[in-house]
Write a protein that holds these residues in place. Structure first.
Motif, short mmCIF file in Angstrom:
data_model
loop_
_atom_site.label_atom_id
_atom_site.label_comp_id
_atom_site.label_asym_id
_atom_site.label_seq_id
_atom_site.Cartn_x
_atom_site.Cartn_y
_atom_site.Cartn_z
N LEU A 282 1.00 -1.32 0.02
CA LEU A 282 -0.13 0.07 -0.04
C LEU A 282 1.00 1.35 0.14
CD1 LEU A 282 -1.00 1.20 3.48
CD2 LEU A 282 0.00 -1.04 3.34
N ARG A 283 0.41 2.24 -0.38
CA ARG A 283 1.00 3.49 -0.45
C ARG A 283 0.71 4.36 0.92
NH1 ARG A 283 5.64 5.23 -3.36
NH2 ARG A 283 5.62 7.73 -3.58
N LYS A 284 1.90 4.81 1.70
CA LYS A 284 1.61 5.78 2.83
C LYS A 284 2.50 6.96 2.53
CE LYS A 284 0.66 6.77 7.29
NZ LYS A 284 -0.91 7.31 7.48
N ASP A 285 2.11 8.17 2.30
CA ASP A 285 2.97 9.40 2.23
C ASP A 285 3.83 9.03 0.99
OD1 ASP A 285 1.89 10.51 4.41
OD2 ASP A 285 3.39 9.43 5.76
N ASP A 286 5.02 8.84 0.95
CA ASP A 286 6.12 8.72 -0.01
C ASP A 286 6.54 7.67 -0.21
OD1 ASP A 286 7.69 9.21 2.01
OD2 ASP A 286 9.09 10.79 0.86
N GLU A 287 5.98 6.44 0.68
CA GLU A 287 6.65 5.00 0.78
C GLU A 287 5.74 4.03 0.32
OE1 GLU A 287 8.28 4.37 4.57
OE2 GLU A 287 9.56 6.34 4.57
N ASN A 288 6.33 2.89 -0.15
CA ASN A 288 5.44 1.66 -0.46
C ASN A 288 5.59 0.70 0.86
OD1 ASN A 288 4.98 2.75 -3.09
ND2 ASN A 288 6.88 1.58 -3.67
N ILE A 289 4.52 0.50 1.50
CA ILE A 289 4.46 -0.32 2.84
C ILE A 289 3.90 -1.75 2.65
CG2 ILE A 289 3.82 -0.53 5.09
CD1 ILE A 289 3.69 2.51 5.14
N LEU A 290 4.63 -2.68 3.04
CA LEU A 290 4.13 -4.22 2.86
C LEU A 290 2.84 -4.29 3.53
CD1 LEU A 290 4.67 -7.11 1.63
CD2 LEU A 290 5.68 -7.48 3.95
N ALA A 291 1.81 -4.69 3.08
CA ALA A 291 0.32 -5.08 3.56
C ALA A 291 0.50 -6.12 4.59
CB ALA A 291 -0.74 -5.11 2.71
N ASN A 292 -0.28 -5.88 5.52
CA ASN A 292 -0.16 -7.21 6.79
C ASN A 292 -1.49 -8.08 6.60
OD1 ASN A 292 -2.35 -5.79 7.84
ND2 ASN A 292 -1.24 -5.06 9.54
N LYS A 293 -1.54 -9.08 7.36
CA LYS A 293 -2.60 -10.03 7.09
C LYS A 293 -4.00 -9.34 7.14
CE LYS A 293 -0.06 -14.25 8.40
NZ LYS A 293 -0.14 -15.44 9.45
N VAL A 294 -4.11 -8.33 8.11
CA VAL A 294 -5.38 -7.91 8.32
C VAL A 294 -5.89 -7.21 7.20
CG1 VAL A 294 -6.70 -6.26 9.82
CG2 VAL A 294 -5.01 -7.98 10.87
N LEU A 295 -4.97 -6.34 6.60
CA LEU A 295 -5.40 -5.44 5.51
C LEU A 295 -5.61 -6.20 4.30
CD1 LEU A 295 -6.11 -2.73 4.33
CD2 LEU A 295 -3.47 -2.41 4.01
N LEU A 296 -4.81 -7.36 4.10
CA LEU A 296 -5.16 -8.19 3.00
C LEU A 296 -6.37 -8.72 3.27
CD1 LEU A 296 -1.70 -10.20 2.75
CD2 LEU A 296 -2.75 -8.76 1.01
N GLU A 297 -7.10 -9.48 4.11
CA GLU A 297 -8.24 -10.07 4.29
C GLU A 297 -9.47 -8.80 4.13
OE1 GLU A 297 -11.07 -12.76 4.58
OE2 GLU A 297 -8.87 -12.93 4.49
N VAL A 298 -9.23 -7.73 4.57
CA VAL A 298 -10.21 -6.59 4.43
C VAL A 298 -10.13 -6.33 2.88
CG1 VAL A 298 -10.48 -4.07 4.70
CG2 VAL A 298 -9.63 -5.31 6.74
N TRP A 299 -9.30 -6.20 2.22
CA TRP A 299 -9.40 -5.93 0.82
C TRP A 299 -10.17 -7.07 0.03
CZ3 TRP A 299 -3.33 -4.71 0.15
CH2 TRP A 299 -3.22 -3.17 0.23
N LYS A 300 -9.65 -8.26 0.66
CA LYS A 300 -10.61 -9.35 -0.19
C LYS A 300 -12.10 -9.29 0.21
CE LYS A 300 -6.30 -12.63 0.19
NZ LYS A 300 -5.90 -13.71 0.93
N ARG A 301 -12.35 -9.03 1.51
CA ARG A 301 -13.76 -8.96 1.65
C ARG A 301 -14.45 -7.74 1.07
NH1 ARG A 301 -14.93 -11.20 7.66
NH2 ARG A 301 -13.34 -13.06 7.76
N LYS A 302 -13.76 -6.71 0.64
CA LYS A 302 -14.41 -5.51 0.28
C LYS A 302 -14.65 -5.68 -1.17
CE LYS A 302 -13.37 -1.90 3.61
NZ LYS A 302 -12.92 -0.54 3.93
N SER A 303 -13.78 -6.59 -1.70
CA SER A 303 -13.82 -6.65 -3.36
C SER A 303 -14.90 -7.80 -3.41
CB SER A 303 -12.63 -7.41 -3.86
OG SER A 303 -12.04 -8.59 -3.39
N LYS A 304 -15.55 -8.36 -2.81
CA LYS A 304 -16.43 -9.31 -2.75
C LYS A 304 -17.98 -8.74 -2.56
CE LYS A 304 -13.76 -13.32 -1.32
NZ LYS A 304 -13.43 -14.53 -0.57
N PRO A 305 -19.08 -9.00 -3.30
CA PRO A 305 -20.35 -8.21 -3.01
C PRO A 305 -21.29 -9.15 -2.03
CG PRO A 305 -20.48 -9.87 -4.81
CD PRO A 305 -19.07 -9.74 -4.39
#
Length: 215
Positions: free
Chosen positions: A118-141
């Motif tokens: 993910l992008r935070k300010d001017d850095e690329n940060i490795l996404a953790n398990k929590v955020l990965l699961e949030v992304w997956k759930r939000k992409s599903k209807p």
């Protein structure tokens, strides 16, 4: 009159903009594409040094490196648009990555491992398990079921007294496993009750502010 690219350069590097003197590794640039696509989108200005000085880009070579990063070293593939600008006889390649609806996008590293950023300010940060699961759930209807128990209450009471909490702190005060804590945090984020905040030293969780964020 100030050139369009010069106006962008004056903004400096930030959450939606990054400068690249040149591209030597498609795998590394795939991290930036992943971070932009997974967050709010952004621009790469290729042929521009970190200090904002225009060095010029070898457009054809750089474009093929970007294309490989987006198609071969990103999963799923990442859409982008490109445009070439000329300033004082030097070319700048502008790459625009829109925010994606197919999150998470992963980038393959040198060891063949697929990681999401993910992008935070001017850095690329490795996404953790929590955020990965949030992304997956939000992409599903489908909806996310949340059962409010004493375990959730412990978290909310702590956050009402303190500004933020780490995953390890939550596990300790609620006396639950890391796996269970992660699942609860995912559900509360999907319900817009809490949000993540990323620091150099790790990730903290806090009560959701009014502004809606993609992460």
């Amino acid at each position: 009159m100030v050139h369009y690219i010069e106006e962008l350069i004056r903004e400096g590097e930030h959450q939606q903009q990054d400068f690249k003197f040149c591209i030597t590794d498609s795998r590394k640039i795939a991290r930036s594409l992943s971070a932009f696509a997974n967050t709010d989108g952004g621009k790469l200005l290729i042929g521009v040094k970190d200090n904002g000085k225009i060095a010029g880009a070898k457009v054809e070579e750089e474009f093929h490196m970007i294309k490989a990063a987006a198609d071969m070293y990103s999963r799923p593939k990442i859409a982008f648009e490109s445009k070439v600008w000329q300033i004082s006889g030097k070319n700048v390649l502008e790459i625009t990555v829109p925010p994606s609806k197919k999150m998470p996008h992963y980038a393959e590293n040198e060891k063949g491992k697929w990681l999401a950023y993910l992008r935070k300010d001017d850095e690329n940060i490795l996404a953790n398990k929590v955020l990965l699961e949030v992304w997956k759930r939000k992409s599903k209807p489908i909806g996310t079921y949340l059962k409010y128990t004493e375990t959730e209450a412990v978290l909310m009471e702590y956050l009402n007294r303190n500004q933020e909490i780490s995953l390890n702190q939550y596990c300790r005060i609620a006396k639950i496993s890391r796996y269970k804590a992660e699942r609860i945090l995912v559900k509360l984020i999907c319900w817009n009750v809490i949000e993540l905040n990323f620091y150099a030293g790790g990730t903290k969780y806090l009560i959701k502010r009014e502004k809606i964020s993609r992460i």
